[in-house]
Design an enzyme around this catalytic site. Structure first.
Site, PDB file in Angstrom:
ATOM      1  N   PRO A  73       0.793  -1.228   0.000  1.00  0.00           N
ATOM      2  CA  PRO A  73       0.000   0.000   0.000  1.00  0.00           C
ATOM      3  C   PRO A  73       0.829   1.282   0.000  1.00  0.00           C
ATOM      4  CG  PRO A  73      -0.104  -1.073   2.140  1.00  0.00           C
ATOM      5  CD  PRO A  73       0.549  -2.047   1.198  1.00  0.00           C
ATOM      6  N   ASN A  74       0.329   2.226  -0.763  1.00  0.00           N
ATOM      7  CA  ASN A  74       0.853   3.595  -0.872  1.00  0.00           C
ATOM      8  C   ASN A  74       2.141   3.701  -1.678  1.00  0.00           C
ATOM      9  OD1 ASN A  74      -1.225   4.909   0.739  1.00  0.00           O
ATOM     10  ND2 ASN A  74      -0.336   3.793   2.465  1.00  0.00           N
ATOM     11  N   ARG A 116       5.390  12.090  -3.180  1.00  0.00           N
ATOM     12  CA  ARG A 116       5.247  12.674  -1.835  1.00  0.00           C
ATOM     13  C   ARG A 116       6.423  12.189  -0.982  1.00  0.00           C
ATOM     14  NH1 ARG A 116       1.567  14.782  -3.952  1.00  0.00           N
ATOM     15  NH2 ARG A 116      -0.641  14.947  -3.434  1.00  0.00           N
ATOM     16  N   TYR A 130      11.597   8.794   0.982  1.00  0.00           N
ATOM     17  CA  TYR A 130      11.585   7.722  -0.022  1.00  0.00           C
ATOM     18  C   TYR A 130      12.258   8.094  -1.351  1.00  0.00           C
ATOM     19  CZ  TYR A 130       8.220   5.717   3.224  1.00  0.00           C
ATOM     20  OH  TYR A 130       7.616   5.219   4.343  1.00  0.00           O
ATOM     21  N   ASN A 136       7.983  -5.807  -1.347  1.00  0.00           N
ATOM     22  CA  ASN A 136       7.985  -4.689  -0.406  1.00  0.00           C
ATOM     23  C   ASN A 136       6.548  -4.587   0.100  1.00  0.00           C
ATOM     24  OD1 ASN A 136       7.967  -2.350   1.045  1.00  0.00           O
ATOM     25  ND2 ASN A 136       9.096  -1.141  -0.465  1.00  0.00           N
ATOM     26  N   ALA A 177       3.353  -0.986   4.617  1.00  0.00           N
ATOM     27  CA  ALA A 177       2.864  -1.000   6.014  1.00  0.00           C
ATOM     28  C   ALA A 177       2.390  -2.387   6.457  1.00  0.00           C
ATOM     29  CB  ALA A 177       1.750   0.022   6.182  1.00  0.00           C
ATOM     30  N   GLU A 213      12.609  -9.823   1.076  1.00  0.00           N
ATOM     31  CA  GLU A 213      11.848  -8.657   1.540  1.00  0.00           C
ATOM     32  C   GLU A 213      12.684  -7.401   1.290  1.00  0.00           C
ATOM     33  OE1 GLU A 213      10.924  -9.098   5.696  1.00  0.00           O
ATOM     34  OE2 GLU A 213      10.395  -6.979   5.937  1.00  0.00           O
ATOM     35  N   HIS A 253      12.861  -3.070   1.638  1.00  0.00           N
ATOM     36  CA  HIS A 253      12.345  -1.768   2.090  1.00  0.00           C
ATOM     37  C   HIS A 253      13.272  -0.684   1.567  1.00  0.00           C
ATOM     38  CE1 HIS A 253       9.430  -3.674   4.622  1.00  0.00           C
ATOM     39  NE2 HIS A 253      10.386  -4.494   5.034  1.00  0.00           N
ATOM     40  N   ARG A 290      13.813   4.104  12.038  1.00  0.00           N
ATOM     41  CA  ARG A 290      12.556   4.858  12.061  1.00  0.00           C
ATOM     42  C   ARG A 290      11.754   4.522  13.329  1.00  0.00           C
ATOM     43  NH1 ARG A 290       9.735   4.649   6.366  1.00  0.00           N
ATOM     44  NH2 ARG A 290       8.657   6.418   7.336  1.00  0.00           N
TER      45      ARG A 290
HETATM   46  O1  CA2 Z   1      10.762   1.719   3.342  1.00  0.00           O
HETATM   47  C1  CA2 Z   1       9.892   1.049   2.785  1.00  0.00           C
HETATM   48  O2  CA2 Z   1      10.008   0.599   1.649  1.00  0.00           O
HETATM   49  C2  CA2 Z   1       8.566   0.820   3.515  1.00  0.00           C
HETATM   50  O3  CA2 Z   1       8.132  -0.515   3.207  1.00  0.00           O
HETATM   51  C3  CA2 Z   1       7.596   1.823   2.947  1.00  0.00           C
HETATM   52  C4  CA2 Z   1       6.246   1.817   3.643  1.00  0.00           C
HETATM   53  C5  CA2 Z   1       6.398   1.882   5.152  1.00  0.00           C
HETATM   54  O4  CA2 Z   1       5.126   1.737   5.761  1.00  0.00           O
HETATM   55  C6  CA2 Z   1       7.332   0.810   5.672  1.00  0.00           C
HETATM   56  O5  CA2 Z   1       7.458   0.983   7.064  1.00  0.00           O
HETATM   57  C7  CA2 Z   1       8.687   0.932   5.017  1.00  0.00           C
HETATM   58  C8  CA2 Z   1       5.420   3.013   3.176  1.00  0.00           C
HETATM   59  C9  CA2 Z   1       5.139   3.030   1.716  1.00  0.00           C
HETATM   60  C10 CA2 Z   1       4.463   4.326   1.380  1.00  0.00           C
HETATM   61  O6  CA2 Z   1       5.233   4.976   0.404  1.00  0.00           O
HETATM   62  C11 CA2 Z   1       5.051   6.293   0.199  1.00  0.00           C
HETATM   63  C12 CA2 Z   1       5.875   6.871  -0.713  1.00  0.00           C
HETATM   64  C13 CA2 Z   1       5.758   8.214  -0.959  1.00  0.00           C
HETATM   65  C14 CA2 Z   1       4.802   8.973  -0.317  1.00  0.00           C
HETATM   66  C15 CA2 Z   1       3.962   8.378   0.598  1.00  0.00           C
HETATM   67  C16 CA2 Z   1       4.078   7.018   0.854  1.00  0.00           C
END
Ligand code: CA2
Length: 151
Positions: A12-13, A20, A25, A76, A79, A100, A102, A109
């Site tokens: 997700p996301n 964003r 990221y 990946n 969340a 896996e 990230h 974090r």
């Molecule tokens: O670091 C990663 O790849 C994560 O899997 C990314 C997830 C986060 O919940 C994990 O803890 C770590 C979040 C993905 C959301 O990605 C976004 C990217 C840009 C703007 C908003 C969200």
């Protein structure tokens, strides 16, 4: 011989990648990541199936599909990493090598990101190396598959 297929699934996301929160990221979009993976796959002589979903159930179903179609899974889970026993069970059930990934270093974090339910199903975890983690995972997964073939 047919190229082995490696599934690359995103949770997700991650469709927001590059659009964003660039301070966390980076500025690379998920389409760019797919391109980078496609180029790496070409070099490694493997096929990829690159997907993203915001729905946990869909991710579970895609993992099940891998039983028939893929030799390994790079995931990946975003969340869902920190919440989903369903994903862990699905990954254990398909009995394929899992890596896996990230983008951020989840251990630098918030404390809730330090726990991964998914890691128990993974042969390895790459985190904190940005989007390069995906191509590193592809290289490692290709090696794992090649080693399976010589055994
Ligand atoms: O670091 C990663 O790849 C994560 O899997 C990314 C997830 C986060 O919940 C994990 O803890 C770590 C979040 C993905 C959301 O990605 C976004 C990217 C840009 C703007 C908003 C969200």
């Amino acid at each position: 011989m047919e190229r082995p297929l490696i599934a690359i699934f995103n949770g997700p996301n991650l469709n927001m990648l590059g659009l964003r929160q660039p301070e966390v990221y980076g500025r690379t979009t998920l389409d760019d990541v797919e391109q980078l993976c496609a180029q790496a796959a070409e070099r490694l002589d493997v096929g990829i199936d690159f997907r993203q979903t915001n729905a946990e159930g869909e991710l579970v179903s895609w993992i099940h599909e891998c039983r028939e179609m893929a030799r390994g899974i790079i995931i990946n889970p975003a969340a869902f990493t920190h919440t989903s026993i369903a994903l862990l069970d699905a990954l254990l059930a398909v009995d394929l090598p899992v890596i896996e990934v990230h983008i951020s270093n989840i251990h630098r974090r918030e404390a809730f990101r330090h726990i991964s339910y998914v890691s128990k199903a993974a042969v390895g975890v790459i985190c904190g190396l940005g989007v390069q983690g995906y191509t590193l995972a592809l290289q490692a997964m290709t090696d794992i598959i090649m080693n399976e073939e010589t055994q």
